[in-house]
Design a protein around this motif. Structure first.
Motif, PDB file in Angstrom:
ATOM      1  N   GLU A   1      26.431  10.120  16.805  1.00 48.19           N
ATOM      2  CA  GLU A   1      25.333  11.134  16.382  1.00 48.19           C
ATOM      3  C   GLU A   1      24.316  11.665  17.763  1.00 48.19           C
ATOM      4  OE1 GLU A   1      22.849  10.176  13.116  1.00 48.19           O
ATOM      5  OE2 GLU A   1      22.012  12.100  12.835  1.00 48.19           O
TER       6      GLU A   1
ATOM      7  N   ILE B   1      28.371  11.433  13.340  1.00 45.52           N
ATOM      8  CA  ILE B   1      27.682  10.325  12.594  1.00 45.52           C
ATOM      9  C   ILE B   1      27.705   8.978  13.220  1.00 45.52           C
ATOM     10  CG2 ILE B   1      27.217  11.420  10.408  1.00 45.52           C
ATOM     11  CD1 ILE B   1      29.756   9.607   9.531  1.00 45.52           C
TER      12      ILE B   1
ATOM     13  N   GLU C   1      20.161   8.408  16.554  1.00 53.96           N
ATOM     14  CA  GLU C   1      21.015   7.289  15.986  1.00 53.96           C
ATOM     15  C   GLU C   1      20.109   6.295  15.275  1.00 53.96           C
ATOM     16  OE1 GLU C   1      23.498   5.678  19.039  1.00 53.96           O
ATOM     17  OE2 GLU C   1      24.691   7.653  19.232  1.00 53.96           O
TER      18      GLU C   1
ATOM     19  N   GLU D   1      32.567  15.697  12.405  1.00 56.36           N
ATOM     20  CA  GLU D   1      31.152  15.331  11.961  1.00 56.36           C
ATOM     21  C   GLU D   1      30.488  14.135  12.871  1.00 56.36           C
ATOM     22  OE1 GLU D   1      28.487  14.643   7.870  1.00 56.36           O
ATOM     23  OE2 GLU D   1      30.851  14.727   7.742  1.00 56.36           O
TER      24      GLU D   1
END
Lengths: 716, 305
Positions: free
Chosen positions: B93, B163, B237, B161
């Motif tokens: 992230e 993450i 994060e 994505e």
């Protein structure tokens, strides 16, 4: 010695406390601080590891720095607000003294005389004085002792034992009420200065006397005795005056009183003008002007006074009996007694007494004829004498003395004439062929003792071919009636010879009333003391002739139709000089008169019977006397007594016509030992310094804040 | 499929057309290529000529052609092997951070870099492989020298994505299992992980015989910390919040950044790993040029400012 901090801060006063509203500015840095923290947008951050490590290192230090900066910024705003409020540090008076750990006694002296019952807006001055006393007592340092006195005719002890218990003091003050007695502040202050509490320096290191009153009434008038009393009390203690008079209240006072002539003829109406002024107040006020003769009201007038303006009220008075008359003008409905009275002496005579002194028999007959064409109906009582017999005459019996072409006058005679003039009378001198230049100048020109001279230099007799008169625009009061009447013949007076005279034209004692076309003076008026000397440089009539062959007259002015009115106008000016002894309050008294009998006692006595001894010196029949200045206005009598005779003269003592307002009773403006101006200027200086200190503090704090912000920010 | 110019900027490609990514060690290849193969005795048949570029081995210059045309050409032989370039891209992230007024996030920069590099590698007929990782490998594109691999890479990156947290140690170990043949491994990450984890991951790859290049991608604001007003920062994060006065914190922060970077540089130098630190607003072609020419971060430190 360390100053107790609370005392120091209590000494800090602000002249413009409303400026402290800028102190709310301390909220600005706080708000900015809070706003900065609250308005900060939340941003998402990746390098939290770095951030965490950095914050671990700086966290506590950073917080401390922020608080320090916030504190300094708040201090800057606060100090700036205080400096804007014009702080003064009253270390000059109460505080400095109290810092010295001295035992201080405060004497509260309340004026309880009847004038304190004066009410403004239904609150009496005495109630205001009590309120002021309460506030003063509250402001005293708590460990200072206080005693309370009242004064009216005499000093009264209210709380004679020194106490620091404020409740006891305030209860005693609350129970006080004014008396119906007049104020005698001088004697009360003297009594207070001799009081054991004030006199003894062993009991207290310092004594502060707070006089609270309206300072109205005759007793507060500054005079030598009051000055002495104040000086005596100032030696032992600090004297402070607190006035309760509302400065917005109005005050009427008699500004001036004038009469056509100070010498009045019986059964002849005389006009008296009384000028009344109002000071202060916002609305027109009506007041009653009364004129009294020997304590009886002989006339009254109501007058409407605009604020801060004056009005003149005229009275027509006549007396049926001759003698010295005491006229008093007073105002009703006034708050200040001292200035609403004026005292005026007038001498009422049946006829004016005029003495003609001549060397040549009947030389003054034309003058007498011009003065009194019909002796029985005339208001002049004329007497003539030869110059040799002048010593037999009492000059004080006459209103005017004419010297007509007089050659022979002894120095003593001239001295008597000069004294006669200097006391407020007039000597009229006509020159002529008999005048000896040197003798005249030796006798008249130089001042002798306290007698003024007549510094005129006779140059010589002039006989030009043609002489024309210059009336000098008729500016002289003697000639003013001839103004606008050029055909009166005044400029055509037949004059052929005259004495050319010289005098200092810059000397304001001299006034040339009439001159010749060649600018030589013809008629000259000179002030001599309180009186006048009028000098005609030519003869009074054609009787004066040069002894040459053929005999030539000096003039023929008696043949001119303008001659009688000219002499009438001249005598009018001559008698318009008051012989009465007029003095002002606080003015040194003195004078002289003629008395050959050895005097034994001399006093000056007021109508209330208060006496003051005179100092006099008697030499060659002349008595020179002097006395201390008087403190109260009114009528006084000067009394000298010898073994078998008594000599009495009336005096009218007035306050200055510029002093008749409330401000004169403001003790701070007295020219007395109570030097209030010095205290005020010292306080102003300290105030300015304190103001500067605060501004300096702001500057230092600003500098500090800048440096710290730079240091904390590192390159911001 | 979207072959967006975001990833492949024609200007960059034009600038980079003459560059060749070369290994400085022996690599394992399935096919012949221009890299030295550990396998001897394969075909030495002439395949083609190509223009000489700087860095080519002068032994293969065709001097006859040079004599005729006055131009340098190389003779290429079929027995040269190719290599596989692994592109390992951090998709945690934190890589999504993009500073104010910055054109690209860190991940976008890394993606552009990776696609351009893939194009370059495929263009020289070497194989390319890609893996994205956070706490572990999230996606993997196996090695291939086909152009289709480029499209797969682009497609994969575009749908990634972001993450999770970065864990280089475990992720690189997984990659090491997949990348059995020795080749070049480019690790594009912001290195927001424990130093031990970073070192452990790199060590695993090195043990496999890979040539490792560690490319640290940071945002300009992460490097300069030039905020002026107090801020509340929330970790991408961790989710933790920090109220900071950047003016007061800046020096300490920059000290921490420098210390961390010095630690990585020191480690990489001692383990024969190329370390590069890129700013996300940097020109892609410049960044690739630096990587290819092997200039170490220490040599261009001043350029990053």
């Amino acid at each position: 010695m360390m100053f107790p901090l609370p005392r120091l801060f209590s000494a800090l006063q602000l002249l413009q406390p409303w400026m402290l509203i800028f102190g709310l500015g301390v909220l600005i840095p706080i708000l900015i601080h809070v706003w900065n923290w609250n308005r900060q947008g939340v941003i998402r951050w990746a390098a939290t590891g770095y951030l965490e490590l950095a914050m671990q290192r700086l966290s506590r230090r950073m917080t401390l720095q922020q608080w320090v900066l916030l504190l300094i910024r708040m201090l800057i705003v606060s100090v700036l607000a205080i400096s804007l409020a014009a702080p003064i540090w009253e270390l000059s008076s109460g505080v400095l003294r109290s810092q010295r750990s001295k035992s201080v006694l405060h004497v509260v002296l309340l004026d309880a005389s009847y004038s304190m019952q004066t009410q403004v807006n239904e609150v009496s001055n005495f109630e205001m004085a009590k309120g002021l006393a309460t506030r003063l007592v509250d402001d005293f340092p708590s460990d200072d002792a206080v005693v309370v006195f009242m004064m009216h005719e005499k000093l009264t002890e209210v709380l004679p034992q020194p106490t620091a218990d404020r409740s006891v003091i305030l209860n005693e003050v609350e129970l006080l009420f004014p008396s119906n007695r007049p104020s005698r502040p001088r004697s009360c202050l003297v009594e207070l200065s001799n009081h054991p509490l004030v006199r003894s320096e062993a009991m207290f290191d310092q004594t502060d006397i707070h006089v609270i009153g309206d300072f109205m009434g005759d007793g507060w008038t500054v005079g030598a005795q009051m000055s002495d009393a104040l000086m005596a009390i100032e030696e032992k203690s600090q004297l402070q005056f607190h006035s309760v008079v509302d400065s917005s209240c109005s005050n009427h006072f008699v500004k001036n009183i004038r009469s056509d002539s100070p010498r009045w003829i019986v059964n002849t109406p005389q006009k008296i003008d009384v000028e009344v002024q109002q000071i202060g107040g916002l609305d027109p006020q009506r007041t009653l002007v009364e004129i009294l003769s020997d304590q009886k009201v002989i006339g009254s007038r109501s007058v409407l006074l605009e604020p801060n303006s004056s009005e003149t009220v005229s009275f027509s008075i006549e007396f049926s009996q001759p003698g010295q008359k005491k006229l008093t003008v007073r105002l009703a409905d006034d708050q200040l007694l001292i200035d609403n009275r004026r005292y005026f002496l007038c001498h009422v005579v049946e006829k004016y007494n005029v003495l003609f002194v001549e060397d040549r028999y009947q030389s003054s007959r034309f003058l007498q004829l011009a003065l009194a064409p019909e002796p029985l109906k005339s208001s002049f009582n004329i007497r003539r004498t030869d110059s040799k017999d002048f010593f037999q005459q009492q000059p004080d019996d006459f209103d005017v003395i004419f010297l007509d072409n007089v050659r022979e006058l002894t120095d003593g005679d001239v001295t008597r004439l000069r004294r006669f003039a200097s006391q407020g009378n007039t000597v009229v001198i006509f020159l002529g062929d008999l005048i000896d230049r040197d003798r005249f100048q030796n006798s008249w020109s130089q001042p002798a003792g306290n007698l003024p001279g007549l510094p005129i230099d006779l140059v010589g007799i002039q006989s030009p071919d043609q002489i024309k008169i210059d009336p000098l625009d008729y500016l002289s009061p003697i000639l003013s009636e001839f103004r606008g009447n050029p055909s009166s013949g005044l400029t055509e007076l037949p004059i052929w010879s005259y004495h050319k005279v010289n005098f200092d034209t810059e000397d304001d004692r001299f006034r040339v009333d009439m001159a010749l076309a060649n600018r030589d003076p013809l008629l000259v008026t000179c002030r001599m003391g309180k009186g006048l000397c009028i000098l005609m440089t030519t003869a009074s009539s054609s009787i004066a002739k040069d002894r040459d062959d053929p005999l030539v007259s000096w003039n023929a002015i008696e043949t001119s139709p303008v001659y009688p009115p000219l002499i009438q106008e001249l005598i009018k000016v001559a008698i318009d000089v008051s012989p009465a002894l007029k003095f002002l309050v606080a003015e040194k008294l003195g004078g002289s008169f003629e008395d050959f009998i050895e005097l034994q006692q001399g006093v000056i006595r007021s109508e209330r019977g208060v006496e003051q001894n005179l100092v006099w010196r008697q030499k060659n029949g002349i008595v020179d006397w002097s006395a201390d200045a008087l403190s109260s206005p009114g009528f006084y009598k000067l009394e000298f007594s010898s073994i078998n005779a008594q000599h009495a003269v009336d005096l009218a003592i007035n306050i200055r016509n510029t002093d008749g307002d409330l401000r004169i009773t403001n003790p701070e403006k007295w020219q007395s030992p109570v030097d209030a101006t010095a205290e005020v200027s010292r306080e102003t200086e300290i105030r300015f310094q304190v103001y500067q200190f605060f501004l300096l503090g702001v500057g230092v704090l600003l500098l500090l804040e800048g440096c710290l912000a730079q240091w904390f920010g590192r390159g911001r | 499929m979207d072959l967006s110019p975001t990833y492949l900027d024609p200007k960059n490609l034009s600038d980079l057309k003459d560059l060749r990514l070369r290994t400085n060690q022996i690599v394992d290849g399935l096919v012949n290529g221009m890299h030295r193969s550990p396998f001897q005795g394969h075909s030495v048949e002439f395949a083609q000529h190509r223009e000489y570029v700087a860095g080519d081995d002068t032994r293969y210059v065709d001097w006859k052609v040079f004599a005729r045309t006055d131009k340098l050409h190389l003779k290429q032989f079929e027995n040269e092997t190719n290599f596989c370039c692994w592109l390992l891209i951090d998709q945690s992230e934190s890589m999504s951070y993009r500073g104010p007024q910055e054109p690209l996030s860190k991940f976008e920069f890394a993606s552009c870099f990776a696609v351009t590099m893939a194009w370059l590698v495929l263009n020289q007929r070497d194989a390319i492989a890609m893996a994205t990782f956070a706490e572990s490998v999230a996606s993997l594109i196996r090695p291939s020298d086909q152009k289709a691999n480029l499209f797969q890479i682009v497609e994969q990156l575009s749908r990634t994505e972001l993450i999770g947290k970065t864990s280089l140690s475990s992720s690189l170990q997984e990659v090491a299992v997949e990348a059995q043949h020795r080749g070049i491994v480019l690790v594009l990450t912001d290195c927001f992980d424990d130093f031990e984890s970073i070192a452990g991951g790199i060590e695993t790859l090195k043990k496999r015989g890979h040539q490792v290049k560690l490319l640290q991608v940071l945002d300009r604001s992460e490097l300069q910390f030039d905020f002026s007003m107090p801020l509340k920062m929330r970790g991408l994060e961790s989710g933790a919040e920090f109220s900071v006065d950047p003016v007061m914190l800046r020096k300490a922060y920059l000290d921490v950044v420098k210390k961390s970077r010095d630690q990585l540089v020191h480690y990489c130098q001692s383990h024969d790993v190329d370390f590069f630190q890129f700013r996300s607003d940097m020109n892609i072609a410049t960044a690739i040029r630096w990587v290819i020419r092997g200039r170490l971060a220490t040599e261009r430190q001043y350029e990053l400012g």
